[in-house]
Design a protein around this motif. Structure first.
Motif, PDB file in Angstrom:
ATOM      1  N   CYS A  42      46.740 -13.630  49.796  1.00  0.00           N
ATOM      2  CA  CYS A  42      47.655 -14.686  49.348  1.00  0.00           C
ATOM      3  C   CYS A  42      46.948 -15.766  48.540  1.00  0.00           C
ATOM      4  CB  CYS A  42      48.384 -15.314  50.532  1.00  0.00           C
ATOM      5  SG  CYS A  42      47.331 -16.312  51.621  1.00  0.00           S
ATOM      6  N   THR A  43      45.630 -15.627  48.340  1.00  0.00           N
ATOM      7  CA  THR A  43      44.765 -16.538  47.558  1.00  0.00           C
ATOM      8  C   THR A  43      44.595 -17.915  48.193  1.00  0.00           C
ATOM      9  OG1 THR A  43      46.462 -17.497  46.089  1.00  0.00           O
ATOM     10  CG2 THR A  43      45.496 -15.360  45.437  1.00  0.00           C
ATOM     11  N   ALA A  44      45.023 -18.087  49.439  1.00  0.00           N
ATOM     12  CA  ALA A  44      44.818 -19.374  50.105  1.00  0.00           C
ATOM     13  C   ALA A  44      43.322 -19.633  50.283  1.00  0.00           C
ATOM     14  CB  ALA A  44      45.514 -19.390  51.463  1.00  0.00           C
ATOM     15  N   GLU A  45      42.926 -20.886  50.093  1.00  0.00           N
ATOM     16  CA  GLU A  45      41.537 -21.284  50.266  1.00  0.00           C
ATOM     17  C   GLU A  45      41.412 -22.139  51.525  1.00  0.00           C
ATOM     18  OE1 GLU A  45      40.443 -23.241  46.657  1.00  0.00           O
ATOM     19  OE2 GLU A  45      40.408 -21.365  45.480  1.00  0.00           O
ATOM     20  N   HIS A  46      40.345 -21.884  52.286  1.00  0.00           N
ATOM     21  CA  HIS A  46      40.120 -22.597  53.530  1.00  0.00           C
ATOM     22  C   HIS A  46      38.724 -23.213  53.494  1.00  0.00           C
ATOM     23  CE1 HIS A  46      43.655 -20.467  55.088  1.00  0.00           C
ATOM     24  NE2 HIS A  46      43.146 -19.389  54.517  1.00  0.00           N
ATOM     25  N   ASN A  91      47.291 -18.591  56.785  1.00  0.00           N
ATOM     26  CA  ASN A  91      48.572 -18.524  56.078  1.00  0.00           C
ATOM     27  C   ASN A  91      49.265 -17.171  56.232  1.00  0.00           C
ATOM     28  OD1 ASN A  91      50.551 -19.679  54.210  1.00  0.00           O
ATOM     29  ND2 ASN A  91      49.753 -18.201  52.726  1.00  0.00           N
ATOM     30  N   CYS A  92      48.476 -16.077  56.067  1.00  0.00           N
ATOM     31  CA  CYS A  92      49.100 -14.755  56.103  1.00  0.00           C
ATOM     32  C   CYS A  92      48.457 -13.799  57.094  1.00  0.00           C
ATOM     33  CB  CYS A  92      49.094 -14.129  54.701  1.00  0.00           C
ATOM     34  SG  CYS A  92      47.453 -13.582  54.155  1.00  0.00           S
ATOM     35  N   GLY A  93      47.324 -14.158  57.681  1.00  0.00           N
ATOM     36  CA  GLY A  93      46.680 -13.321  58.678  1.00  0.00           C
ATOM     37  C   GLY A  93      45.705 -12.297  58.130  1.00  0.00           C
TER      38      GLY A  93
END
Length: 291
Positions: A148-152, A129-131
């Motif tokens: 960015c708190t994205a979870e993968h 998402n943000c690198g």
């Protein structure tokens, strides 16, 4: 039905511990916890009895993350170490193929899960998402971005693998990279917005020009090479037997009678060399040959 390779795992995947930091810490502190022994290239280190090798957690390399594979029946944890070192090759070495042929199905399932997890982590160190660099969480079953708190989460790519049948014969193909004489079922990745049945028909048509219908499901298998895939085995009815080969995909394709398939799977001579028994193509051919 013959049990497909890489299935029959006996570990409790213990999803509850993936959300419980204290519970996970206690499981890892238990002296019964064991670390999966791996050779360079993510190849399994087998014991003399052809079982997976396990060591104490103190054998993990310094700074390695421990990925929870699951719990044994006695509640003891089984983990694999993520070291950040160069990962495995997409190709199966002769040593790896020999080890896979010796592994028992349930133990092969544990190895497949471990290798798939290691491969996913090695390719997802940065946020899509943000690198930003990501960090492991959920006991190794996810990565989270602190920026960015994205979870993968680990992904599995679905692949159809199929036999087209016509007049008591199976359509088999070979790729030029395979050992001489090796033929197997056709296969290909599902594409977005596509059903299993549609993918079977498309792949057979693209690779051989054969039109099929009446697709029926047979079995599935996790496949950890070169990464985590789900092989979905099917049989379909061919409308005719005219082959128009896509030479970018296959070197050759042939129609093989059922009795010849039976003979080859039984160890006799025939017009092709069969895939290894740990591959679902073997299971698919065996089921089809049995009628």
């Amino acid at each position: 039905m013959i049990q497909p390779g890489f299935t029959g795992g006996t570990l409790d995947r213990a999803d509850r511990l993936r959300h419980d930091a204290d519970g996970l810490a206690a499981a890892l502190a238990d002296p019964r916890a064991r670390l999966l022994a791996m050779r360079p290239g993510w190849e399994p280190a087998l014991e003399e009895d052809d079982r997976l090798g396990w060591t104490g957690l103190d054998g993990a390399p310094d700074g390695a993350d421990l990925l929870l594979l699951g719990l044994e029946a006695d509640g003891s944890a089984r983990v694999v170490a993520l070291t950040g070192a160069e990962g495995g090759s997409p190709y199966r070495s002769p040593a790896l193929m020999a080890a896979l042929a010796r592994l028992r199905p349930g133990e092969a399932a544990i190895y497949a899960a471990a290798r798939s997890l290691l491969h996913w982590h090695s390719r997802n160190g940065y946020c899509a998402n943000c690198g930003h660099a990501t960090a492991m969480f959920r006991a190794g079953w996810g990565r989270k971005c602190p920026n960015c708190t994205a979870e993968h989460f680990p992904r599995t790519d679905p692949v159809v693998i199929m036999i087209a049948e016509h007049d008591g014969r199976a359509l088999l193909g070979r790729q030029p990279s395979w050992p001489p004489g090796r033929y197997s079922a056709l296969a290909g990745f599902l594409e977005p917005g596509e059903s299993i049945e549609e993918a079977v028909a498309r792949e057979v048509g693209e690779e051989t020009g054969v039109r099929v219908s009446g697709v029926r499901y047979v079995a599935s298998q996790p496949w950890p090479f070169p990464h985590s895939q789900l092989m979905i085995a099917c049989v379909a009815q061919a409308e005719d037997d005219a082959i128009t080969l896509d030479v970018h995909e296959l070197e050759d394709a042939i129609w093989v009678p059922r009795d010849a398939v039976r003979r080859v799977l039984a160890g006799g001579e025939g017009p092709f060399i069969a895939p290894p028994p740990y591959a679902i193509a073997w299971t698919l051919l065996s089921e089809w040959a049995g009628g």
